[in-house]
Design a protein around this motif. Structure first.
Motif, PDB file in Angstrom:
ATOM      1  N   ARG A   1      -5.641 -15.126  20.017  1.00  0.00           N
ATOM      2  CA  ARG A   1      -6.055 -14.699  21.347  1.00  0.00           C
ATOM      3  C   ARG A   1      -7.575 -14.602  21.367  1.00  0.00           C
ATOM      4  O   ARG A   1      -8.183 -14.091  20.420  1.00  0.00           O
ATOM      5  CB  ARG A   1      -5.428 -13.345  21.719  1.00  0.00           C
ATOM      6  N   CYS A   2      -8.164 -15.094  22.446  1.00  0.00           N
ATOM      7  CA  CYS A   2      -9.619 -15.066  22.601  1.00  0.00           C
ATOM      8  C   CYS A   2      -9.991 -14.281  23.856  1.00  0.00           C
ATOM      9  O   CYS A   2      -9.290 -14.328  24.862  1.00  0.00           O
ATOM     10  CB  CYS A   2     -10.179 -16.487  22.715  1.00  0.00           C
ATOM     11  N   ASN A   3     -11.118 -13.591  23.763  1.00  0.00           N
ATOM     12  CA  ASN A   3     -11.693 -12.904  24.909  1.00  0.00           C
ATOM     13  C   ASN A   3     -13.199 -12.965  24.769  1.00  0.00           C
ATOM     14  O   ASN A   3     -13.784 -12.240  23.968  1.00  0.00           O
ATOM     15  CB  ASN A   3     -11.217 -11.451  24.981  1.00  0.00           C
ATOM     16  N   GLY A   4     -13.806 -13.869  25.520  1.00  0.00           N
ATOM     17  CA  GLY A   4     -15.243 -14.044  25.401  1.00  0.00           C
ATOM     18  C   GLY A   4     -15.604 -14.560  24.021  1.00  0.00           C
ATOM     19  O   GLY A   4     -15.114 -15.591  23.568  1.00  0.00           O
ATOM     20  N   ASP A   5     -16.484 -13.816  23.343  1.00  0.00           N
ATOM     21  CA  ASP A   5     -16.945 -14.219  22.019  1.00  0.00           C
ATOM     22  C   ASP A   5     -16.192 -13.518  20.902  1.00  0.00           C
ATOM     23  O   ASP A   5     -16.671 -13.444  19.763  1.00  0.00           O
ATOM     24  CB  ASP A   5     -18.446 -13.929  21.885  1.00  0.00           C
TER      25      ASP A   5
END
Length: 203
Positions: free
Chosen positions: A81-85
């Motif tokens: 899972r990614c959120n921004g950086d």
């Protein structure tokens, strides 16, 4: 934290691919002794917490280079899972070791999940932390020749989630840590997930 994603845009798809590729490549470098390339996978302030090592990512690479024997990792599935950086990834892994005990060769398979936090700096994803979550392990004779002698192994003296792994380390003279997250200590696993979920949401 780990939920199925819907309607993922191209940018997020690219980040998810790069994060998974980095985790896969880091394990490949570890198993193939590609130490220079492995160093490029870790953030300068990274931390590693697994069965036989606790410390910095750089120290982990140096300790791995000195480690005797061959213990390849087989990655079966991975979610990220990614959120921004920031990103969190976890892969289902089996760790394989062969060791001579009491005059005979034995194979160990340790089933675990490797939990990663990753950050992006200057358009490059790097591993910020790696934590082992242990499930179970098995040990059996490597060759079916004759009748194997019983091992002087009492699993009651170890954590059930990685008893044989710790036994192998002990017999080889290696230090090990028995205070890590495992399915026998679900509160530790939940705490790790909650911490990573909060960290990811704060990006």
């Amino acid at each position: 934290m780990f939920k199925r994603l819907y309607d993922v845009d191209d940018s997020l798809q690219k980040d998810l691919f790069l994060v998974k590729e980095l985790v896969t490549f880091e394990r490949f470098c570890r198993d193939q002794s590609l130490w220079i390339e492995m160093k490029k996978c870790f953030h300068p302030e990274s931390a590693v917490c697994i069965s036989w090592y606790k410390g910095s990512g750089q120290g982990f690479i140096e300790a791995s280079e000195k480690m005797k024997g061959f213990a390849p990792h087989k990655i079966n599935h991975m979610v990220a899972r990614c959120n921004g950086d920031r990103a969190v990834a976890e892969c289902i892994t089996s760790i394989q070791m062969r060791q001579k005990l009491q005059g005979q060769w034995y194979d160990l398979t340790s089933y675990a999940r490797l939990h990663y936090r990753l950050v992006r700096e200057r358009d490059c994803w790097l591993i910020l932390s790696l934590t082992g979550i242990y499930e179970k392990d098995t040990v059996e004779p490597a060759y079916c020749i004759g009748t194997p002698q019983p091992l002087d192994f009492d699993p009651e003296g170890y954590r059930p989630s990685y008893a044989a792994l710790c036994y192998f380390f002990e017999k080889s003279g290696m230090a090990f840590y028995d205070d890590l997250p495992g399915i026998d200590r679900p509160e530790m696993v939940n705490a790790l997930y909650e911490s990573s979920g909060k960290w990811l949401s704060e990006a």
